[in-house]
Scaffold this motif. Structure first.
Motif, short mmCIF file in Angstrom:
data_model
loop_
_atom_site.label_atom_id
_atom_site.label_comp_id
_atom_site.label_asym_id
_atom_site.label_seq_id
_atom_site.Cartn_x
_atom_site.Cartn_y
_atom_site.Cartn_z
N VAL A 240 1.00 -1.13 -0.30
CA VAL A 240 -0.18 0.06 0.09
C VAL A 240 0.85 1.15 -0.21
O VAL A 240 0.56 2.15 -0.71
N ASN A 241 1.97 1.30 0.77
CA ASN A 241 2.84 2.42 0.79
C ASN A 241 3.41 2.68 -0.41
O ASN A 241 3.81 3.91 -1.01
N GLU A 242 3.59 1.69 -1.29
CA GLU A 242 4.26 1.97 -2.69
C GLU A 242 3.20 2.77 -3.37
O GLU A 242 3.60 3.33 -4.41
N ALA A 243 2.16 2.08 -3.49
CA ALA A 243 0.99 2.65 -4.41
C ALA A 243 0.86 4.31 -4.14
O ALA A 243 0.52 4.88 -4.62
N LYS A 244 0.81 4.17 -2.71
CA LYS A 244 0.48 5.63 -1.95
C LYS A 244 1.65 6.74 -2.70
O LYS A 244 1.46 7.66 -3.10
N PHE A 245 2.94 6.13 -2.74
CA PHE A 245 3.82 7.01 -3.22
C PHE A 245 3.59 7.25 -4.79
O PHE A 245 3.83 8.74 -5.06
N ILE A 246 3.34 6.45 -5.53
CA ILE A 246 2.97 6.81 -6.82
C ILE A 246 1.67 7.84 -7.04
O ILE A 246 1.73 8.70 -7.83
N LYS A 247 0.64 7.48 -6.25
CA LYS A 247 -0.51 8.34 -6.37
C LYS A 247 -0.21 9.89 -5.77
O LYS A 247 -0.64 10.99 -6.46
N GLU A 248 0.62 9.89 -4.87
CA GLU A 248 1.07 11.12 -4.32
C GLU A 248 1.88 11.92 -5.36
O GLU A 248 1.92 13.13 -5.17
N ASN A 249 2.51 11.37 -6.25
CA ASN A 249 3.51 11.91 -7.41
C ASN A 249 2.52 12.03 -8.69
O ASN A 249 3.23 11.75 -9.64
N ASN A 250 1.09 12.12 -8.52
CA ASN A 250 0.39 12.23 -9.68
C ASN A 250 0.50 11.17 -10.77
O ASN A 250 0.35 11.22 -11.80
N GLY A 251 0.71 9.86 -10.25
CA GLY A 251 0.90 8.80 -11.11
C GLY A 251 -0.46 7.75 -11.03
O GLY A 251 -1.77 8.19 -10.10
N ILE A 252 -0.41 6.70 -11.78
CA ILE A 252 -1.58 5.89 -11.54
C ILE A 252 -1.31 4.46 -11.66
O ILE A 252 -0.06 4.23 -11.68
N ILE A 253 -2.17 3.69 -10.89
CA ILE A 253 -1.88 2.09 -10.87
C ILE A 253 -2.92 1.40 -11.56
O ILE A 253 -3.98 1.45 -12.01
N VAL A 254 -2.16 0.36 -12.48
CA VAL A 254 -2.72 -0.52 -13.14
C VAL A 254 -2.65 -1.94 -12.65
O VAL A 254 -1.69 -2.51 -12.36
N LYS A 255 -3.92 -2.70 -12.53
CA LYS A 255 -3.70 -4.07 -11.80
C LYS A 255 -3.92 -4.89 -12.99
O LYS A 255 -4.71 -4.92 -13.93
N VAL A 256 -3.21 -6.02 -12.77
CA VAL A 256 -3.13 -7.09 -13.86
C VAL A 256 -3.71 -8.28 -13.24
O VAL A 256 -3.32 -8.65 -11.92
N GLU A 257 -4.69 -8.87 -13.89
CA GLU A 257 -5.49 -9.97 -13.36
C GLU A 257 -5.34 -11.27 -14.50
O GLU A 257 -5.24 -11.02 -15.66
N ARG A 258 -5.03 -12.25 -13.86
CA ARG A 258 -5.09 -13.39 -14.95
C ARG A 258 -5.61 -14.75 -14.46
O ARG A 258 -5.84 -15.01 -13.11
N LYS A 259 -6.27 -15.71 -15.41
CA LYS A 259 -6.80 -16.95 -14.94
C LYS A 259 -5.73 -17.77 -14.04
O LYS A 259 -4.61 -17.90 -14.48
N ILE A 260 -6.20 -18.37 -13.03
CA ILE A 260 -5.33 -19.12 -12.30
C ILE A 260 -4.39 -20.24 -13.01
O ILE A 260 -3.31 -20.60 -12.74
#
Length: 209
Positions: A154-174
């Motif tokens: 979560v703290n890694e994602a927070k750093f990105i968002k606080e610096n005007n970044g975006i998060i992309v989630k990758v999902e895949r079949k098991i």
């Protein structure tokens, strides 16, 4: 979807993109695809990882990477570490041959235990150095984008968002994940119990693939 994300990044001037997702989901694969699309638009792009330092450190320690190597422990490299940390690392190196388990233990149980922002601070420093290089050499690109292919906490994602970044989630079949990692479902479920996998479900994301 990758083209849609690239268009959004350029139109909204998003300088950092983080890819999150469970082990084997294809984070690096999709991050590389995005990098290639952005490069074709004339952007300056760098693909980095929060775990780059960790993987280099483990390679120096073990002569192993995710893709090759026979374990050969470099005891000399551990001599200057505090005794408690040295003993913890020696235990995991001597008892485990699975490189992912070694990464997880040293990265989370040791480095993040000492400082939960350890990996974030290394990436911050790297980005500052990159920005300084642009200023010194007056490099002319329409946009500079840093892509981080291993957002697990979560703290890694927070750093990105606080610096005007975006998060992309990758999902895949098991089944596709199990085939790509060449492990059984029981083994994979064990991987998912680790804190570095558990926090992924808490990360808010902007796009999913």
């Amino acid at each position: 979807m990758i083209e849609k994300i690239a268009k959004y990044i350029i139109q909204n001037n998003k300088p950092i993109v983080g890819f999150t997702g469970h082990a084997g989901s294809g984070k690096t694969y999709n991050a590389t695809k995005l990098a290639n699309v952005l490069l074709q638009t004339g952007c300056y792009v760098e693909l980095i990882s929060f775990s780059s330092f960790l993987k280099q450190f483990v390679y120096k320690l073990t002569n192993m990477t995710k893709h090759f190597g026979n374990k050969k422990i470099n005891y000399q490299l551990l001599e200057h570490l505090p005794e408690n940390i040295r003993n913890e690392i020696l235990y995991i190196l001597e008892s485990k041959n699975n490189i992912r388990e070694i990464y997880q233990f040293i990265g989370t149980e040791i480095l993040r235990k000492e400082n939960k922002d350890f990996h974030v601070e290394i990436v911050k420093k790297y980005i500052r150095q990159t920005n300084n290089s642009f200023n010194i050499f007056n490099l002319d690109f329409p946009m500079k984008v840093i892509i981080i292919d291993d957002v697990r906490f979560v703290n890694e994602a927070k750093f990105i968002k606080e610096n005007n970044g975006i998060i992309v989630k990758v999902e895949r079949k098991i089944n596709d994940i199990l085939n790509s990692l060449n492990i059984k479902k029981q083994e994979y479920n064990k991987v998912l119990q680790h804190e570095s996998e558990q926090q992924i479900k808490l990360i808010e994301y902007d796009f999913s693939i």
